[in-house]
Every structure is written in C-alpha cells, then in structure tokens.
Design a protein around this motif. Structure first.
Motif, PDB file in Angstrom:
ATOM      1  N   UNK A  37       0.869  -1.173   0.000  1.00 51.95           N
ATOM      2  CA  UNK A  37       0.000   0.000   0.000  1.00 51.95           C
ATOM      3  C   UNK A  37       0.908   1.225   0.000  1.00 51.95           C
ATOM      4  N   UNK A  38       0.721   2.103  -0.979  1.00 49.74           N
ATOM      5  CA  UNK A  38       1.542   3.308  -1.055  1.00 49.74           C
ATOM      6  C   UNK A  38       0.754   4.476  -0.491  1.00 49.74           C
ATOM      7  N   UNK A  39       1.231   5.008   0.628  1.00 50.96           N
ATOM      8  CA  UNK A  39       0.531   6.063   1.368  1.00 50.96           C
ATOM      9  C   UNK A  39       1.070   7.404   0.885  1.00 50.96           C
ATOM     10  N   UNK A  40       0.268   8.105   0.102  1.00 49.59           N
ATOM     11  CA  UNK A  40       0.711   9.365  -0.480  1.00 49.59           C
ATOM     12  C   UNK A  40       0.224  10.533   0.369  1.00 49.59           C
ATOM     13  N   UNK A  57      -1.666  17.175   7.962  1.00 50.78           N
ATOM     14  CA  UNK A  57      -2.355  16.099   7.240  1.00 50.78           C
ATOM     15  C   UNK A  57      -1.341  15.225   6.519  1.00 50.78           C
ATOM     16  N   UNK A  58      -1.528  13.882   6.556  1.00 44.60           N
ATOM     17  CA  UNK A  58      -2.586  13.166   7.264  1.00 44.60           C
ATOM     18  C   UNK A  58      -2.172  12.844   8.695  1.00 44.60           C
ATOM     19  N   UNK A  65      -4.972   3.222  10.344  1.00 43.49           N
ATOM     20  CA  UNK A  65      -6.058   2.545   9.624  1.00 43.49           C
ATOM     21  C   UNK A  65      -5.532   1.840   8.374  1.00 43.49           C
ATOM     22  N   UNK A  66      -4.622   2.498   7.678  1.00 43.37           N
ATOM     23  CA  UNK A  66      -4.026   1.898   6.487  1.00 43.37           C
ATOM     24  C   UNK A  66      -3.227   0.653   6.872  1.00 43.37           C
ATOM     25  N   UNK A  90       3.373  -1.034   4.196  1.00 43.64           N
ATOM     26  CA  UNK A  90       2.932   0.299   3.804  1.00 43.64           C
ATOM     27  C   UNK A  90       4.161   1.134   3.460  1.00 43.64           C
ATOM     28  N   UNK A  91       4.129   1.751   2.285  1.00 38.49           N
ATOM     29  CA  UNK A  91       5.223   2.593   1.829  1.00 38.49           C
ATOM     30  C   UNK A  91       4.733   4.034   1.703  1.00 38.49           C
TER      31      UNK A  91
END
Length: 290
Positions: A37-40, A57-58, A65-66, A90-91
């Motif tokens: 999952x790529x967290x932008x 943010x965020x 949650x991610x 998560x990235x």
C-alpha cells in the motif's frame, strides 16, 4: 532481485481482484506474495513525505487505519491459501514512483486496473504507462471484468528482443496452467494497402519458427498455434484476448520510437484487453545497483 510477487493494494475492489490473481500465480509457482500500500501524503505544497510534524495532514489515525487494512488483508489471504507466504507493507510516496522502485526487488508486479485512496487514478492514462514501462520486472495489469481463469495464453511476437522475452514468459505460464499457447504476429505491409502477398505471410511465419523451436523442445506438452495477420498489432491482440486468460507483450516492439519505453500495443492492451495483460521487459538496474 527475488521471486516475490508484489501486489499494489489499497483495499479497492480492483485491488482485491489483482490480489486474487497474484495468489493464484503464487500457488502455481510457490512464490511469496507481498501486498504494497503506497501512502501518499499530499498538501497544497505537494508530497511532503514521511516524518512530517504532528498535526499536519494526514494524521496518525489515518496511517494506523491503512496499516490495519494491509495487515488484515495479508492475514486473510494467508488463511485462505494455506502454504503460501503472504506479507503486507505500507510505503510512503507517489504510488507510481514507489512501485517502480520496489519492483527492483520483485519477480513480478501485479496491479488492478484502478483503485482509490493511495492508488487514486493509478492506472489511468499516462500513469499506467509510466508504471508498466519503468518497472524493473514484468508487470501484470488485471482488469476487473476479465479476471477469469479459462482460456489460452496469447503472446505478441514481432522478432524484437523484448517480444522474445515475452514469448518465454508466455510459454512458461501456459505450461504452468496446462493450457495452449497462441502466438500472434501482426504486421503492417508497406504503404499502398491491399492484402499481403502469400510469400510475405509465409516468410513472416517462418521467421517465428526459430525462436519457437527451443520453447517447443523445452515444453513439448504445450500446444502451440501461430497466427500471422496483417494490420495493427494492438487490434489483433485485443481481439485475441477475448478468449484468453492472459495476453503477453514486450515493452516495445520492432519499429518503436526511441525513448518510448512502452509501445502502442502495450498501451492499447492495458486499456482495452478482455483479460489480464502481462508486459515483459529486460531486467533494469535499480538506482542502488548503478
């Protein structure tokens, strides 16, 4: 570089279809699977990356949650497919760039046709071309409406080096699945139109026999059919994909423009194929290897 299957995952329906495709592939090959999952993190100033000050943010709740989403998806996948090794991670960063970099440590990258959240618009237009063209390993794009397991494996071969790599990839997948392989050579005659001379068609077919011979010897159990047609390669491959479970192409075929890392056939297939599309390229060096 490992044999790990990397899956772009964001919890969307299309990402779930891609994950299931990857798990099926892992069961056939024994490879481990990693959900990415790529967290932008986006602000008015652009991507600010990890390590931002608290309150910007965020917030950490979104991040947790991610992480929980990815942990649950990986755990559920491992429980549903006993014997498979499934991890989730998560990235941080722009999705296309991060997936490109992470593909240097994978044997295969699997993506859904589009997503939401971390992958919003990932496979729409130029971003799809970027991910598929610049990855360090083969990429499979799985379309939601065409993820069924039935049918043959189709490959486009025009004699270019990347199309011969695609041929090898396709033969191996056909053998793993126990299905026929259909080789398509589509070519456009010289300007002037009209049907191609019989001798030209025969010459094109004969040119395919040499690269096919070694694969026929290596995988004698795979039934191979060859179709030489005149016209645009993309159109021929999209049509052939109607009764296929996978269609395979190289990143750029014969006659491609310099600097165009993904040919027009690959671009058209990503958008219009009736089954998952595999785009195969030669191994690229990652920045850490240069």
């Amino acid at each position: 570089m490992s044999d790990e299957i990397l899956v772009g995952y964001d919890g969307s329906a299309d990402a779930t279809v891609a994950l299931n495709w990857a798990l099926d592939e892992a069961e056939r090959t024994g490879r481990p699977v990693r959900l990415a999952y790529v967290f932008e993190w986006v602000t008015v100033a652009g991507w600010i990356g990890p390590g931002v000050a608290p309150g910007i943010w965020p917030d950490e709740t979104a991040r947790r949650q991610v992480e929980e989403l990815v942990r649950t998806a990986a755990s559920d996948a491992a429980a549903a497919r006993p014997g498979l090794t499934v991890h989730g991670e998560v990235f941080d960063g722009p999705p296309a760039l991060v997936l490109e970099e992470r593909s240097a440590e994978a044997g295969l990258l699997v993506l859904g046709s589009r997503g939401h959240g971390g992958f919003g618009g990932l496979l729409v237009g130029s971003t799809a071309v970027s991910v598929t063209a610049h990855a360090h390993c083969p990429v499979v794009v799985v379309r939601d409406a065409a993820a069924g397991p039935a049918g043959r494996v189709v490959v486009g071969v025009d004699g270019s080096p990347t199309s011969l790599l695609a041929l090898g990839f396709a033969v191996e997948r056909a053998a793993q699945r126990g299905v026929p392989l259909h080789v398509v050579r589509a070519w456009e005659p010289a300007a002037g139109g009209g049907p191609a001379p019989d001798g030209a068609v025969a010459a094109e077919r004969a040119a395919l026999e040499e690269p096919l011979a070694e694969w026929r010897e290596a995988f004698p159990e795979v039934e191979v059919t060859v179709d030489v047609v005149t016209g645009r390669p993309a159109r021929a491959l999209v049509e052939a994909s109607r009764d296929a479970q996978l269609v395979v192409v190289g990143t750029r075929g014969r006659g491609g423009l310099r600097g165009m890392l993904l040919g027009s056939a690959g671009q058209q297939l990503i958008q219009h194929a009736h089954c998952p599309v595999a785009v195969v390229r030669e191994r690229r060096q990652s920045r850490s290897e240069k």
